[in-house]
Design a protein around this motif. Structure first.
Motif, PDB file in Angstrom:
ATOM      1  N   TYR A  62     -39.072   6.000 -29.189  1.00 18.24           N
ATOM      2  CA  TYR A  62     -37.803   5.806 -28.859  1.00 18.24           C
ATOM      3  C   TYR A  62     -37.933   5.715 -27.402  1.00 18.24           C
ATOM      4  O   TYR A  62     -38.326   6.724 -26.714  1.00 18.24           O
TER       5      TYR A  62
ATOM      6  N   ASP B 130     -36.157   4.353 -23.595  1.00 19.85           N
ATOM      7  CA  ASP B 130     -34.823   4.020 -22.864  1.00 19.85           C
ATOM      8  C   ASP B 130     -35.155   3.838 -21.731  1.00 19.85           C
ATOM      9  O   ASP B 130     -35.355   4.999 -20.989  1.00 19.85           O
TER      10      ASP B 130
ATOM     11  N   ASP C 286     -34.615   2.159 -17.455  1.00 18.91           N
ATOM     12  CA  ASP C 286     -34.098   1.616 -16.345  1.00 18.91           C
ATOM     13  C   ASP C 286     -34.777   1.505 -14.893  1.00 18.91           C
ATOM     14  O   ASP C 286     -35.229   2.448 -14.715  1.00 18.91           O
TER      15      ASP C 286
ATOM     16  N   TYR D  31     -35.081  -6.945 -20.695  1.00 16.81           N
ATOM     17  CA  TYR D  31     -34.182  -6.858 -21.959  1.00 16.81           C
ATOM     18  C   TYR D  31     -34.720  -7.721 -23.213  1.00 16.81           C
ATOM     19  O   TYR D  31     -34.662  -7.053 -24.126  1.00 16.81           O
TER      20      TYR D  31
ATOM     21  N   CYS E  67     -38.072  -6.276 -24.649  1.00 13.68           N
ATOM     22  CA  CYS E  67     -37.942  -5.089 -25.564  1.00 13.68           C
ATOM     23  C   CYS E  67     -36.982  -5.149 -26.798  1.00 13.68           C
ATOM     24  O   CYS E  67     -37.456  -4.793 -27.898  1.00 13.68           O
TER      25      CYS E  67
ATOM     26  N   SER F 212     -39.012  -4.606 -30.667  1.00 16.75           N
ATOM     27  CA  SER F 212     -38.206  -3.346 -31.187  1.00 16.75           C
ATOM     28  C   SER F 212     -38.290  -3.537 -32.736  1.00 16.75           C
ATOM     29  O   SER F 212     -38.148  -4.637 -33.294  1.00 16.75           O
TER      30      SER F 212
ATOM     31  N   GLN G  73     -38.138   1.717 -31.004  1.00 18.82           N
ATOM     32  CA  GLN G  73     -36.904   1.214 -30.421  1.00 18.82           C
ATOM     33  C   GLN G  73     -37.187   1.124 -28.828  1.00 18.82           C
ATOM     34  O   GLN G  73     -37.417   2.433 -28.550  1.00 18.82           O
TER      35      GLN G  73
ATOM     36  N   ARG H 221     -35.607  -0.007 -25.382  1.00 22.54           N
ATOM     37  CA  ARG H 221     -34.228  -0.232 -24.949  1.00 22.54           C
ATOM     38  C   ARG H 221     -34.388  -0.553 -23.330  1.00 22.54           C
ATOM     39  O   ARG H 221     -35.005   0.319 -22.787  1.00 22.54           O
TER      40      ARG H 221
ATOM     41  N   ASN I  83     -31.664  -0.158 -20.229  1.00 24.90           N
ATOM     42  CA  ASN I  83     -30.398   0.319 -20.131  1.00 24.90           C
ATOM     43  C   ASN I  83     -29.773  -0.112 -18.672  1.00 24.90           C
ATOM     44  O   ASN I  83     -30.884  -0.210 -17.724  1.00 24.90           O
TER      45      ASN I  83
ATOM     46  N   ASN J 273     -33.464   7.332 -17.795  1.00 27.24           N
ATOM     47  CA  ASN J 273     -34.628   6.925 -18.617  1.00 27.24           C
ATOM     48  C   ASN J 273     -34.830   8.205 -19.666  1.00 27.24           C
ATOM     49  O   ASN J 273     -34.771   9.575 -19.406  1.00 27.24           O
ATOM     50  N   GLN J 274     -35.263   7.902 -20.890  1.00 26.82           N
ATOM     51  CA  GLN J 274     -35.609   8.611 -22.120  1.00 26.82           C
ATOM     52  C   GLN J 274     -36.597   8.346 -23.042  1.00 26.82           C
ATOM     53  O   GLN J 274     -36.569   7.062 -22.931  1.00 26.82           O
TER      54      GLN J 274
END
Length: 168
Positions: free
Chosen positions: A113, A115, A117, A128, A131, A135, A140, A142, A144, A149-150
């Motif tokens: 996963y 996420d 930016d 965008y 990704c 996915s 996943q 993503r 944002n 950021n994760q």
């Protein structure tokens, strides 16, 4: 004689358990979870405001170490030994590209996963659709526009799979 055979049997069972038990690397930046597990042993990094804690757990025994205290200790000085110059033998003790690729292929990643930016709206807009297309249910990716950021992933392998990849 019976005690020796029991001890050899127990050592054999322990060795087989270590070979076939998966080791798992789990990272989750959202929950601040960073850990390495292998059977009943676990090493976990717990970030804190000014320090980090390394938690070592073996079955029911647990010990916590401060990262700053571990890094601040001065190592004991060892006597300097003269280096021996060995003749370089071709192919002996080297990890070839093929074997390295086989070892890397033995790792399994059940989920990823991500996420991200980039703090640039135009770059985020370009990334965008990429990704979104890459996915899958277990991967996943993503983008944002919120500035956070994760990352979360799990990496699995077994010692026997690494040995098989190195041998064959």
């Amino acid at each position: 004689m019976l005690i020796v055979s029991i001890l050899i049997g127990l050592l054999l069972v322990l060795l087989l358990a270590l070979l076939f038990t998966p080791f798992i690397v789990r990272v989750n930046t959202r929950q601040n979870q960073y850990q390495l597990r292998w059977g009943i042993a676990r090493v976990q990094f717990i970030p804190e405001k000014d320090d980090g804690i390394i938690a070592l757990q073996l079955a029911f025994w647990r010990r916590d170490f401060s990262l700053l205290q571990l890094l601040a200790k001065t190592p004991a000085k060892k006597a300097v030994q003269p280096q021996k110059s060995n003749a370089h033998k071709k192919g002996v003790g080297r990890l070839s590209f093929y074997r390295l690729r086989k070892v890397l292929q033995s790792f399994r990643i059940p989920y990823v996963y991500l996420d991200l930016d980039s703090n640039d709206f135009v770059t985020n807009a370009y990334w965008y659709p990429v990704c979104r297309a890459l996915s899958t249910p277990t991967r996943q990716l993503r983008i944002n526009f919120g500035g956070h950021n994760q990352c979360a992933f799990e990496l699995r392998n077994r010692a026997v799979d690494v040995l098989i990849a190195l041998i064959f």
